[in-house]
Enzyme design. Structure first.
Site, PDB file in Angstrom:
ATOM      1  CG  ASP A  86      -1.902  -1.166   1.212  1.00  0.00           C
ATOM      2  OD1 ASP A  86      -2.277  -1.621   0.120  1.00  0.00           O
ATOM      3  OD2 ASP A  86      -2.254  -1.640   2.306  1.00  0.00           O
ATOM      4  CE  LYS A 126       2.375  -2.405  -4.374  1.00  0.00           C
ATOM      5  NZ  LYS A 126       2.067  -2.043  -2.969  1.00  0.00           N
ATOM      6  N   GLY A 135      -4.604  -4.196  -3.841  1.00  0.00           N
ATOM      7  CA  GLY A 135      -5.560  -3.138  -4.160  1.00  0.00           C
ATOM      8  C   GLY A 135      -4.746  -1.912  -4.524  1.00  0.00           C
ATOM      9  CG  HIS A 136      -1.999  -1.976  -7.051  1.00  0.00           C
ATOM     10  ND1 HIS A 136      -1.189  -2.617  -7.958  1.00  0.00           N
ATOM     11  CD2 HIS A 136      -1.690  -2.513  -5.841  1.00  0.00           C
ATOM     12  CE1 HIS A 136      -0.431  -3.501  -7.319  1.00  0.00           C
ATOM     13  NE2 HIS A 136      -0.725  -3.462  -6.039  1.00  0.00           N
ATOM     14  CD  GLN A 163       0.598  -8.914  -2.554  1.00  0.00           C
ATOM     15  OE1 GLN A 163       1.243  -9.598  -3.320  1.00  0.00           O
ATOM     16  NE2 GLN A 163      -0.653  -8.601  -2.802  1.00  0.00           N
TER      17      GLN A 163
END
Ligand code: GDP
Ligand code: IMO
Ligand code: MG
Length: 434
Positions: A13, A16, A40-41, A224
Site C-alpha cells: 500500500d 504503487k 488493491g492499487h 504487496q
C-alpha cells in the site's frame, strides 16, 4: 531501452498504483508478476477512482498492453468482475489485456482452506485478505495446481479438476471439516468462466520476450511489498509470493539481463495491514492522526492500517534485497501538520544495536526502535510538483532519509493524483524513465 520494476519497499500500500499509472505512458507493456486479488492499487484520474486488483494499473492508459504474468494467481470470477468494471468505465480490456497460460487458478475451496487455517486455535492468524491466495500457491508448489492453460483445455480440465477436488475432500476429512462443497457446480461455473477468458490467455513469456526483441519497453508492477515477501519478509506474517525484484523474472519469464532498473516505492511514514511485527508502529494519538489524515484503511478489506514511522533499517534492508536504484517517497503531504516527525534510525535488541534485519519473529518482536525527531514543516505540501517549492523542513526531511538509506529519492508524491508528483531532474529515476 529501459525496462523497469516498480515495487513496494515496505509492507504494501505504498502507492504503487499511482506511480505505475503515472509512468505507464512511457511504456508499451505493464506486467504484473505475483500476488492476486489480495492487492488493491488505487489510481485517481481527476475525480474518478479506480481500484485495480488483478489487472495491472497500466490498463488505464489506452494503447498500453497489460500482462498478467505466470507468477500471479487468478480467481477467474474476480478477474471477470474487474474486467467488466473497467469496460463500463470505457477501458478497452479485450484489446489491451493478456493473461499468462501458466498462471495458477484460485478456486472457492482455496478460500475455505484459508478460513480453516486462519481460524485454528493452535495457530496465530496471519490476518490474510481471505482471497485464497496462500492455499492456491500451496497447490502450485505442491505440484497439484491448475493453470490457466489447464482451465481452458476442454480435453483435460475435468480430470485435473476432479483430482484437485479429491485432494480437498481428503483434507476436509483430515481436519474434520463438514462444510458442504458442491464440486460439480464449481466445475460448471469455471468451465463457463474459462470460455469467456480463453481468448485472452496466451504464452505471455513469449509475448514479453518478443516485445523486448522488438525494442518495446516493459514496466513490471509489483504487488504487496518487500516485507511481505515469502522469503525476505517478516515470515510467517507475509504473503505467499515473491514481491521482491527477483519475482519479476520468475513471475514473467523475462530474464534478469533484460531488466535495467529497480524503483522502490515507500511512504514518508509506514503502514501495515494484518498481523506481524512492526518495530516503528505508533499505537498513540499520532498513529491515529496519520491513519485519519492518510485515509489509511485497506483498499481491499477496508481494515484500518497500522501506522508508524519511516524505518531506516527496514528501508536499507529492502533496498539491498531488491537492488533499488531509486526510491519514490509517497504521501509526504500526510505529514504536513506535524510539528515533529520521528524517524526510526536503528534497532536494538536487549540494549545492543543490531545491524542486520532480525530473521525470527521473536527477535523482530523484541526490537526497540531508536528514534530521532526531525522538525515538521506545518504547512501544506499538497500538490507541489517542483522540489524547490517544498518547505525547507520537508526538503531537510527527505535529505535525511536519502542520506541514511544511501538510496537516491528520485520522486516525491504529494497527493493521489498524477499531477501531484515531483520527479527530480538528473536523478537515476529520470534517466530510467528516459
Ligand atoms: P498500492 O497498493 O501500493 O497501490 O497503494 P494503495 O492504493 O493500496 O494505497 C495508497 C493510497 O494512498 C491510495 O488511496 C492512493 O490514492 C493514496 N495516495 C497515493 N499517493 C499519495 C500521496 O502522495 N498523497 C496522498 N494523500 N495520498 C496518496
Ligand atoms: P498491495 O498490492 C497490504 C497482507 C495481508 C496479510 C498478509 C497475507 O495493495 O500493496 P494474503 O491474503 O496475501 O495471504 O495475506 O499480507 N497483504 C497486503 N497488505 N497491501 C497488499 O497489497 C497486501 N496483500 C496482502 O493483509 O497481512
Ligand atoms: Mg494496496
Amino acid at each position: 531501452m529501459s525496462n523497469i520494476i516498480v515495487l513496494g519497499a515496505q509492507w504494501g500500500d505504498e502507492g504503487k498504483g499511482k506511480i505505475v499509472d503515472l509512468f505507464s505512458d512511457r511504456f508499451d507493456i505493464v506486467a504484473r508478476y505475483q500476488g492476486g486479488h489480495n492487492a488493491g492499487h488505487t489510481v485517481f484520474i481527476g475525480p474518478t477512482k479506480y481500484i485495480l486488483k488483478l489487472i495491472p494499473s497500466g490498463i488505464l492508459r489506452p494503447g498500453v498492453t497489460a500482462v498478467i504474468g505466470n507468477g500471479v494467481v487468478i480467481d477467474p470470477l474476480a478477474l471477470v468482475e474487474e474486467m467488466s468494471t473497467l469496460e463500463k468505465a470505457g477501458v478497452n480490456v479485450r484489446e489491451q489485456l493478456a493473461i499468462s497460460n501458466r498462471a495458477h487458478v484460485i478456486f472457492p475451496f482455496h478460500r475455505m482452506v484459508e478460513k480453516v487455517g486462519e481460524g485454528r486455535s493452535d495457530r496465530e492468524a496471519i490476518g490474510t485478505t481471505s482471497r485464497g491466495i496462500g492455499p492456491c500457491y500451496e497447490d502450485k508448489i505442491g505440484r497439484r495446481g491448475i493453470r490457466m492453460a489447464d482451465l481452458i483445455d476442454p480435453a483435460g480440465f475435468a480430470d485435473y479438476y476432479n483430482n484437485l477436488a479429491a485432494d480437498k475432500v481428503t483434507l476436509a476429512k483430515a481436519f474434520d471439516v463438514h462444510e458442504v462443497i458442491d464440486f460439480a457446480a464449481i466445475r460448471a461455473q469455471y468451465e463457463e468462466l474459462a470460455a469467456r477468458l480463453a481468448p485472452l490467455v496466451t504464452d505471455t513469456a513469449a509475448l514479453l520476450n518478443r516485445a523486448i526483441r522488438d525494442g518495446k519497453r516493459i514496466l513490471f508492477e509489483g504487488a504487496q511489498g518487500a516485507m511481505l515477501d515469502i522469503d525476505h519478509g517478516t515470515y510467517p506474517f507475509v504473503t505467499s509470493s515473491n514481491a521482491t525484484a527477483g519475482g519479476a523474472c520468475t513471475g514473467t519469464g523475462v530474464p534478469p539481463t533484460k531488466i535495467n532498473g529497480i524503483i522502490g516505492v515507500s511512504k514518508a511514514y509506514i503502514t501495515r495491514v494484518g498481523a506481524g511485527p512492526f518495530p516503528s508502529e505508533d499505537h498513540g494519538p499520532l498513529g491515529e492522526k496519520i491513519r485519519q489524515v492518510g485515509k489509511e484503511f485497506g483498499s481491499v478489506t477496508g481494515r484500518p492500517r497500522r501506522c508508524g514511522w519511516f524505518d531506516i533499517p527496514l528501508a536499507r534492508y529492502t533496498a539491498a534485497v531488491n537492488g533499488i536504484d531509486s526510491l519514490i517517497v509517497t504521501k509526504l503531504d500526510v505529514l504536513d501538520e506535524l510539528d515533529e516527525i520521528p524517524v526510526c534510525v536503528g534497532y536494538k535488541v536487549n540494549g545492543v544495536e543490531v545491524t542486520e534485519m532480525p530473521a525470527t519473529r521473536s527477535s523482530m518482536e523484541q526490537v526497540e526502535p531508536v528514534y530521532v525527531r526531525l522538525k515538521g514543516w506545518q504547512s501544506s505540501t499538497r500538490g507541489i510538483s517542483v522540489m524547490e517549492q517544498l518547505p525547507p523542513a520537508a526538503i531537510e526531511y527527505l535529505r535525511f532519509l536519502e542520506e541514511r538509506t544511501e538510496v537516491e529519492i528520485g520522486a516525491i508524491s504529494t497527493g493521489p493524483e498524477r499531477t501531484e508528483t515531483i520527479v527530480r531532474p538528473g536523478s537515476k529515476l529520470h534517466q530510467l524513465l528516459g
